[in-house]
Design an enzyme around this catalytic site. Sequence first.
Site, PDB file in Angstrom:
ATOM      1  N   LYS A  25       0.830  -1.197   0.000  1.00  0.00           N
ATOM      2  CA  LYS A  25       0.000   0.000   0.000  1.00  0.00           C
ATOM      3  C   LYS A  25       0.870   1.254   0.000  1.00  0.00           C
ATOM      4  O   LYS A  25       0.677   2.167  -0.803  1.00  0.00           O
ATOM      5  CB  LYS A  25      -0.882  -0.039   1.243  1.00  0.00           C
ATOM      6  CG  LYS A  25      -1.954   1.001   1.251  1.00  0.00           C
ATOM      7  CD  LYS A  25      -2.869   0.793   2.453  1.00  0.00           C
ATOM      8  CE  LYS A  25      -3.697  -0.473   2.306  1.00  0.00           C
ATOM      9  NZ  LYS A  25      -4.314  -0.912   3.565  1.00  0.00           N
ATOM     10  N   ARG A  95      -3.479   2.907   8.466  1.00  0.00           N
ATOM     11  CA  ARG A  95      -3.740   1.638   7.783  1.00  0.00           C
ATOM     12  C   ARG A  95      -2.526   0.723   7.792  1.00  0.00           C
ATOM     13  O   ARG A  95      -1.392   1.190   7.737  1.00  0.00           O
ATOM     14  CB  ARG A  95      -4.099   1.892   6.313  1.00  0.00           C
ATOM     15  CG  ARG A  95      -5.376   2.638   6.096  1.00  0.00           C
ATOM     16  CD  ARG A  95      -5.473   3.076   4.647  1.00  0.00           C
ATOM     17  NE  ARG A  95      -6.529   4.041   4.442  1.00  0.00           N
ATOM     18  CZ  ARG A  95      -7.774   3.727   4.089  1.00  0.00           C
ATOM     19  NH1 ARG A  95      -8.105   2.469   3.896  1.00  0.00           N
ATOM     20  NH2 ARG A  95      -8.675   4.663   3.930  1.00  0.00           N
ATOM     21  N   GLY A 104      -7.771  -7.979   4.502  1.00  0.00           N
ATOM     22  CA  GLY A 104      -8.610  -8.030   5.699  1.00  0.00           C
ATOM     23  C   GLY A 104      -7.954  -8.605   6.935  1.00  0.00           C
ATOM     24  O   GLY A 104      -8.586  -8.732   7.966  1.00  0.00           O
ATOM     25  N   MET A 106      -5.197  -7.526   8.651  1.00  0.00           N
ATOM     26  CA  MET A 106      -4.640  -6.619   9.654  1.00  0.00           C
ATOM     27  C   MET A 106      -5.540  -5.405   9.802  1.00  0.00           C
ATOM     28  O   MET A 106      -6.538  -5.274   9.133  1.00  0.00           O
ATOM     29  CB  MET A 106      -3.226  -6.236   9.262  1.00  0.00           C
ATOM     30  CG  MET A 106      -2.285  -7.429   9.390  1.00  0.00           C
ATOM     31  SD  MET A 106      -0.629  -7.022   8.933  1.00  0.00           S
ATOM     32  CE  MET A 106      -0.840  -6.445   7.290  1.00  0.00           C
ATOM     33  N   ARG A 337      -3.181  -1.460  -6.425  1.00  0.00           N
ATOM     34  CA  ARG A 337      -2.210  -2.555  -6.382  1.00  0.00           C
ATOM     35  C   ARG A 337      -2.537  -3.478  -7.547  1.00  0.00           C
ATOM     36  O   ARG A 337      -3.657  -3.428  -8.083  1.00  0.00           O
ATOM     37  CB  ARG A 337      -2.302  -3.314  -5.061  1.00  0.00           C
ATOM     38  CG  ARG A 337      -3.672  -3.876  -4.809  1.00  0.00           C
ATOM     39  CD  ARG A 337      -3.768  -4.521  -3.444  1.00  0.00           C
ATOM     40  NE  ARG A 337      -5.170  -4.787  -3.151  1.00  0.00           N
ATOM     41  CZ  ARG A 337      -5.663  -4.965  -1.949  1.00  0.00           C
ATOM     42  NH1 ARG A 337      -4.887  -4.910  -0.895  1.00  0.00           N
ATOM     43  NH2 ARG A 337      -6.938  -5.227  -1.769  1.00  0.00           N
ATOM     44  N   HIS A 455     -15.418  -9.973   1.625  1.00  0.00           N
ATOM     45  CA  HIS A 455     -14.286 -10.754   2.115  1.00  0.00           C
ATOM     46  C   HIS A 455     -14.231 -12.137   1.477  1.00  0.00           C
ATOM     47  O   HIS A 455     -13.196 -12.567   0.969  1.00  0.00           O
ATOM     48  CB  HIS A 455     -14.381 -10.865   3.636  1.00  0.00           C
ATOM     49  CG  HIS A 455     -13.328 -11.731   4.229  1.00  0.00           C
ATOM     50  ND1 HIS A 455     -13.559 -13.052   4.551  1.00  0.00           N
ATOM     51  CD2 HIS A 455     -12.032 -11.489   4.492  1.00  0.00           C
ATOM     52  CE1 HIS A 455     -12.440 -13.565   5.014  1.00  0.00           C
ATOM     53  NE2 HIS A 455     -11.499 -12.650   4.995  1.00  0.00           N
ATOM     54  N   ARG A 561       8.228 -45.734 -11.785  1.00  0.00           N
ATOM     55  CA  ARG A 561       8.523 -46.473 -10.548  1.00  0.00           C
ATOM     56  C   ARG A 561       7.955 -47.875 -10.743  1.00  0.00           C
ATOM     57  O   ARG A 561       6.756 -48.101 -10.535  1.00  0.00           O
ATOM     58  CB  ARG A 561       7.864 -45.800  -9.349  1.00  0.00           C
ATOM     59  CG  ARG A 561       8.521 -44.474  -8.939  1.00  0.00           C
ATOM     60  CD  ARG A 561       7.805 -43.902  -7.721  1.00  0.00           C
ATOM     61  NE  ARG A 561       8.534 -42.837  -7.068  1.00  0.00           N
ATOM     62  CZ  ARG A 561       8.238 -41.540  -7.182  1.00  0.00           C
ATOM     63  NH1 ARG A 561       7.239 -41.154  -7.940  1.00  0.00           N
ATOM     64  NH2 ARG A 561       8.942 -40.629  -6.526  1.00  0.00           N
ATOM     65  N   GLU A 747      20.888 -40.000  -5.450  1.00  0.00           N
ATOM     66  CA  GLU A 747      20.014 -39.848  -4.285  1.00  0.00           C
ATOM     67  C   GLU A 747      20.797 -39.899  -2.987  1.00  0.00           C
ATOM     68  O   GLU A 747      20.261 -39.643  -1.917  1.00  0.00           O
ATOM     69  CB  GLU A 747      18.995 -41.000  -4.237  1.00  0.00           C
ATOM     70  CG  GLU A 747      18.080 -41.057  -5.432  1.00  0.00           C
ATOM     71  CD  GLU A 747      17.186 -42.269  -5.378  1.00  0.00           C
ATOM     72  OE1 GLU A 747      16.027 -42.124  -4.971  1.00  0.00           O
ATOM     73  OE2 GLU A 747      17.650 -43.380  -5.736  1.00  0.00           O
ATOM     74  N   SER A 766      19.835 -38.872 -12.930  1.00  0.00           N
ATOM     75  CA  SER A 766      18.521 -38.338 -12.575  1.00  0.00           C
ATOM     76  C   SER A 766      18.530 -38.098 -11.071  1.00  0.00           C
ATOM     77  O   SER A 766      18.708 -39.043 -10.301  1.00  0.00           O
ATOM     78  CB  SER A 766      17.433 -39.329 -12.955  1.00  0.00           C
ATOM     79  OG  SER A 766      16.208 -38.864 -12.463  1.00  0.00           O
ATOM     80  N   THR A 769      15.620 -36.151  -5.691  1.00  0.00           N
ATOM     81  CA  THR A 769      15.815 -35.177  -4.611  1.00  0.00           C
ATOM     82  C   THR A 769      14.986 -35.475  -3.369  1.00  0.00           C
ATOM     83  O   THR A 769      15.185 -34.851  -2.341  1.00  0.00           O
ATOM     84  CB  THR A 769      15.505 -33.754  -5.116  1.00  0.00           C
ATOM     85  OG1 THR A 769      14.275 -33.805  -5.834  1.00  0.00           O
ATOM     86  CG2 THR A 769      16.608 -33.252  -6.011  1.00  0.00           C
ATOM     87  N   CYS A 833      13.912 -35.961 -10.803  1.00  0.00           N
ATOM     88  CA  CYS A 833      12.627 -36.650 -10.779  1.00  0.00           C
ATOM     89  C   CYS A 833      12.016 -36.710  -9.385  1.00  0.00           C
ATOM     90  O   CYS A 833      10.998 -37.333  -9.172  1.00  0.00           O
ATOM     91  CB  CYS A 833      12.748 -38.048 -11.368  1.00  0.00           C
ATOM     92  SG  CYS A 833      13.795 -39.137 -10.409  1.00  0.00           S
ATOM     93  N   TYR A 853      16.444 -31.449 -18.029  1.00  0.00           N
ATOM     94  CA  TYR A 853      14.994 -31.645 -17.920  1.00  0.00           C
ATOM     95  C   TYR A 853      14.552 -31.725 -16.466  1.00  0.00           C
ATOM     96  O   TYR A 853      15.364 -31.957 -15.570  1.00  0.00           O
ATOM     97  CB  TYR A 853      14.563 -32.914 -18.670  1.00  0.00           C
ATOM     98  CG  TYR A 853      14.984 -34.208 -18.011  1.00  0.00           C
ATOM     99  CD1 TYR A 853      14.176 -34.835 -17.060  1.00  0.00           C
ATOM    100  CD2 TYR A 853      16.201 -34.815 -18.328  1.00  0.00           C
ATOM    101  CE1 TYR A 853      14.570 -36.010 -16.443  1.00  0.00           C
ATOM    102  CE2 TYR A 853      16.605 -35.998 -17.721  1.00  0.00           C
ATOM    103  CZ  TYR A 853      15.784 -36.592 -16.776  1.00  0.00           C
ATOM    104  OH  TYR A 853      16.176 -37.743 -16.162  1.00  0.00           O
TER     105      TYR A 853
END
Length: 873
Positions: A25, A95, A104, A106, A337, A455, A561, A747, A766, A769, A833, A853
Amino acid sequence: FQRVFHFGKEGTDGDKSMKALLGGKGSNLAEMSRIGLSVPPGFTITTETCQEYNGLGKQLPKGLMEDVMAGVKRIEKQMDMKFGDEGSPLLVSVRSGAAVSMPGMMDTVLNLGLNDKVVEGLAKRASKRFAYDSYRRLLDMFGDVVLGINHNLFEEQLEELKESKGVSTDNELNEDDLKELIAKYKQVYLNCGKEFPEDPNKQLELAIRAVFDSWDSERAKAYREINQIHGLLGTAVTVQSMVFGNLGATSGTGVLFSRNPSTGENKLYGEYLINAQGEDVVAGIRTPSAISTLEREMPQAYKSLLDNVDKLERHYMDMQDIEFTIQDQKLFMLQCRNGKRTGPAAVKIAVDMFKEGLITKDQAIMMVESGHLDQLLHPQFEDQNKYKARVIGKGLPASPGAAVGQVVFSPEDAEAFKAQGGAAILVRADTTPEDVGGMHASEGILTQRGGMTSHAAVVARGWGKTCVCGCLEMKVDDKKKIFTLGGKTFKEGDWISLNGNTGEVIEGKEPLSPPTISGDLSTFMSWVDERRKLKVFTNADTPEDAAEARRNGAEGIGLVRTEHMFFASDDRLKAVRQMIMAENVEKRKVALMKLLPFQRADFEGIFTAMDGHTVTIRLLDPPLHEFLPNGEMKDVCQMMANELGIDVAAVNDKINKLHETNPMLGLRGCRLGIVHPEISEMQARAIFEAALNVKAKGIKPVVDIMVPLVGSVTELENQAKLIRSTAETVFTERGSRVEYKVGTMIEIPRAALLAGEVAKVAEFFSFGTNDLTQMTFGFSRDDVGSFLPTYLANGILVSDPFQVLDRKGVGQLIKTAIENGRATRKDLKCGICGEHGGEPSSIEFVSGAGMDYVSCSPFRVPIARLAAAQAEI
Ligand code: PEP
Ligand code: MG
């Protein structure tokens, strides 16, 4: 350092780039002042000051109030009025506004500067009615926000008074009535043991504190939690000269979007109230008029509104959400905004704005968020004509989409339904910021009161949740937990469906159908694909998933898998269990030969669905006991013995042997194939036979075989040798060959560190993660629930590393592995992957790290395509 930033004709310190410091704001007010719009003067106290305030144990930093009073002096000069002065009283608003909009959540206080004396001065300058009305509003808001007096206590007085005067709207109360109301409001203060501070400077100080405090209110915290807003300093506080929309019939106030936030249509969209103050519009107490009628009611102000809106869109190059006030025919811009919008609107606005020449293609791509695409990929009603006879009512189409669920009447019930795996539709007279948790837990929201900017509507649109509001004929009784609509009564647990595109409320459970990519969305996605370099693959285990991913634009499969196929039928599971229970290699081979045809058929289906595109198949990975039935050990043994026709004691013995203390670090991944080579051999055979079978039908299989959970190059060597020799055997048997690659998953941190060695054998990497994160942090991926919430709440971690890739630690391993791997093998193909492959910020990171990829679940493919394009900009 500067705590207070001014804006107005006397000079503006901030600009739109200072969102983090001045809040959305504050920075936008500064920017609007800069570009010459008519903004009432004021100043913004920084978010850093809020952080200081919290750091000081909720004390205002020394010198702040001096800066604030200097700011007030500056406003006085520009307005030629004085704060707390009877002769020419200046009133201000206070404000909240953080860097990220939290609608809405705060607090705000309006009309500060009034007291028993000043109100009389204001009455002389404007009118008595206006002055008393402003004062009673201040008493209500100040009591509620600053002193914690329940707003309903004031509301009760207002309702009672209206009833005793025989009027139905606030506007029908006259000056004497309002004076009476002021006395009653003061009595409310006394009844609560509180006192209203007559000193305007004291009012200002307390209001500033209250806004700072609202940053840490329960509802604000819940909102940040749900929306994953982390790492902000606090809220800024903007103190600004009041302008009045409640000076009579030539004044008013409204909110509007420069384009339709539900559909994206390029047409002003909003509502206003004559003779009212800002919160009246949003609170949904009086039903506002559509913005189009303002043209007739106040042509001058309407014209200047159009000019301003156009200026703002061109300046910000985005759709704007605007608050304005008209004081005696003169337009003031109070806030702007970038507007929140639904998925369909986001795509349409981006495409239209490019076509209108307002933005570049790159800007258009950046304008659509992953959440927007997500909404477009949600189901819609199968057939909109079929249910017409069951439509029980109609409200405003506040947030589009289709929602089906069981009626609940409280946010708590919605959360309880969700926790039990149910689907709830939250039905309320209207919603308040306290309801956000339950709103989020519902499939859709239906309210009786409130307009398109109420709201419920704003919050639902932000989440892309279906919402129908302002369904005026509906009567809700949340004590009895019933509502009536269309002559029928519904109770908790009854099924209803909502059409957020039309506002229809439908009795019963309407069937849904999957979304399609067409029209503006397909134009937009074509721009996305032109821009991205990263390929997008999918994780899929069935031909159906593969086909869906292709429809969503997947260019290959990054992870099959294979173990998921073992669960696909009772026959398969039985053969797997037989394999597990086998007492020697021969018996194991017999069981494996039963699995072979199943696997081969699955692979054929997948190769066919992905004709000409890479299919990366992973050999068996999980610990074997995942395939055993759940339940009491005794029952399990009996069940298995019956199923497989073997002795209970033998089963018991075998299961005991399989038991592991720490299975995720136990006999799984490549270790399985090393200990039981016949398993890898069967899988390799199934893959190659399937490849040759589809090749014979003219389909092009592109085969990548991947070995899981490798930590040493020698493990990979062992499995690669097995795969290659199986390939040769099958090729010789069939007298035909296919190309294939053997690669590995990364891995285990050790594999990442020794990637240079691993790449001597691996033809591709590959990154798994999920496991890599588990092993790098040492956090069990299945058990983080017991401590992660505490970590997040205390800022020990800023996000869940299983959702958002940890760039610092896991990311470093990834970078090292790619670099070292490619030092050994220049053209080493690298991809991801793990779950992170479908998460936008992780995609941005892996793109920068040089991956080729990402691979993610079929329904996230469009989101990954977008994130990959955005990573290039
Ligand atoms: C991973 O570990 O990231 C992975 C993709 O494998 P899974 O989730 O099946 O362990
Ligand atoms: Mg894994």
